[in-house]
Write a protein that holds these residues in place. Structure first.
Motif, PDB file in Angstrom:
ATOM      1  N   TYR A   1      -3.214   0.933  -3.577  1.00 20.06           N
ATOM      2  CA  TYR A   1      -2.909  -0.466  -3.278  1.00 20.06           C
ATOM      3  C   TYR A   1      -2.447  -1.193  -4.546  1.00 20.06           C
ATOM      4  CZ  TYR A   1      -5.806   0.507   0.828  1.00 20.06           C
ATOM      5  OH  TYR A   1      -6.330   1.061   1.968  1.00 20.06           O
TER       6      TYR A   1
ATOM      7  N   SER B   1       0.838  -1.185   0.000  1.00 16.89           N
ATOM      8  CA  SER B   1       0.000   0.000   0.000  1.00 16.89           C
ATOM      9  C   SER B   1       0.876   1.240   0.000  1.00 16.89           C
ATOM     10  CB  SER B   1      -0.937   0.008   1.206  1.00 16.89           C
ATOM     11  OG  SER B   1      -0.199   0.002   2.419  1.00 16.89           O
TER      12      SER B   1
ATOM     13  N   LYS C   1      -9.322   7.076   2.074  1.00 11.74           N
ATOM     14  CA  LYS C   1      -8.182   6.760   2.941  1.00 11.74           C
ATOM     15  C   LYS C   1      -6.874   7.327   2.400  1.00 11.74           C
ATOM     16  CE  LYS C   1     -10.161   2.487   4.790  1.00 11.74           C
ATOM     17  NZ  LYS C   1      -9.975   1.026   4.982  1.00 11.74           N
TER      18      LYS C   1
ATOM     19  N   SER D   1      -5.604  -0.471  -7.143  1.00 11.53           N
ATOM     20  CA  SER D   1      -6.808   0.226  -6.704  1.00 11.53           C
ATOM     21  C   SER D   1      -6.412   1.441  -5.869  1.00 11.53           C
ATOM     22  CB  SER D   1      -7.719  -0.706  -5.901  1.00 11.53           C
ATOM     23  OG  SER D   1      -7.063  -1.178  -4.737  1.00 11.53           O
ATOM     24  N   ARG D   2      -7.326   2.362  -5.752  1.00 13.75           N
ATOM     25  CA  ARG D   2      -7.078   3.540  -4.923  1.00 13.75           C
ATOM     26  C   ARG D   2      -8.312   3.814  -4.076  1.00 13.75           C
ATOM     27  NH1 ARG D   2      -6.134   8.372  -9.163  1.00 13.75           N
ATOM     28  NH2 ARG D   2      -6.464   9.736  -7.355  1.00 13.75           N
ATOM     29  N   ASP D   3      -8.077   4.194  -2.840  1.00 12.09           N
ATOM     30  CA  ASP D   3      -9.148   4.536  -1.913  1.00 12.09           C
ATOM     31  C   ASP D   3      -9.003   6.014  -1.599  1.00 12.09           C
ATOM     32  OD1 ASP D   3     -10.836   4.976   0.275  1.00 12.09           O
ATOM     33  OD2 ASP D   3     -10.581   2.920   1.009  1.00 12.09           O
ATOM     34  N   ASN D   4      -9.797   6.828  -2.255  1.00 12.76           N
ATOM     35  CA  ASN D   4      -9.683   8.278  -2.057  1.00 12.76           C
ATOM     36  C   ASN D   4     -10.017   8.696  -0.633  1.00 12.76           C
ATOM     37  OD1 ASN D   4      -8.914   8.592  -4.729  1.00 12.76           O
ATOM     38  ND2 ASN D   4     -10.972   9.099  -5.435  1.00 12.76           N
TER      39      ASN D   4
END
Length: 119
Positions: free
Chosen positions: A78, A20, A74, A69-72
């Motif tokens: 990843y 990450s 957080k 993937s991306r978690d905007n």
């Protein structure tokens, strides 16, 4: 903005890892984020990237095995790595591109996280 990569390690052939990359600020500003890798004696290469709209790109050698993937919410990027092979051994770097200022585009790099795949 600083990028902090983590989650590398030692894994056997066929195993999985999920590095990450946590950003110190919002990643919404980044048009594109990605993972690069550099193996000993080789040039750095693009592994996978993801746009702000969710569009993805994968290098031929990882297509079908890796997922970016991306978690905007957080502020984190990843890289799910499955079916790891010895050729995946490298230091993995996260990257972010901010093109909001046409005259001053910015590139950001994380410090790298080492992935070692043993047979």
């Amino acid at each position: 903005v600083q990028l902090q990569a983590s989650g590398g390690g030692l894994v056997q052939t066929g195993g999985s890892l999920r590095p990450s990359c946590a950003a110190s600020g919002s990643i919404i500003r980044f048009d594109r984020m990605g993972w690069y890798r550099q193996a000993p004696g080789k040039q750095r290469e693009l592994v996978a990237s993801i746009s702000s709209g969710g569009g993805t790109y994968y290098g031929d050698s990882v297509e079908g095995r890796f997922a970016i993937s991306r978690d905007n919410a957080k502020n984190t990027l990843y890289l799910q790595m499955n079916s790891l092979e010895s050729d995946d051994t490298a230091v993995y770097y996260c990257h972010a591109f901010d093109g909001s200022d046409f005259y001053n585009p910015l590139d950001y790099w994380g410090q790298g996280t080492k992935v070692t795949v043993s047979s």
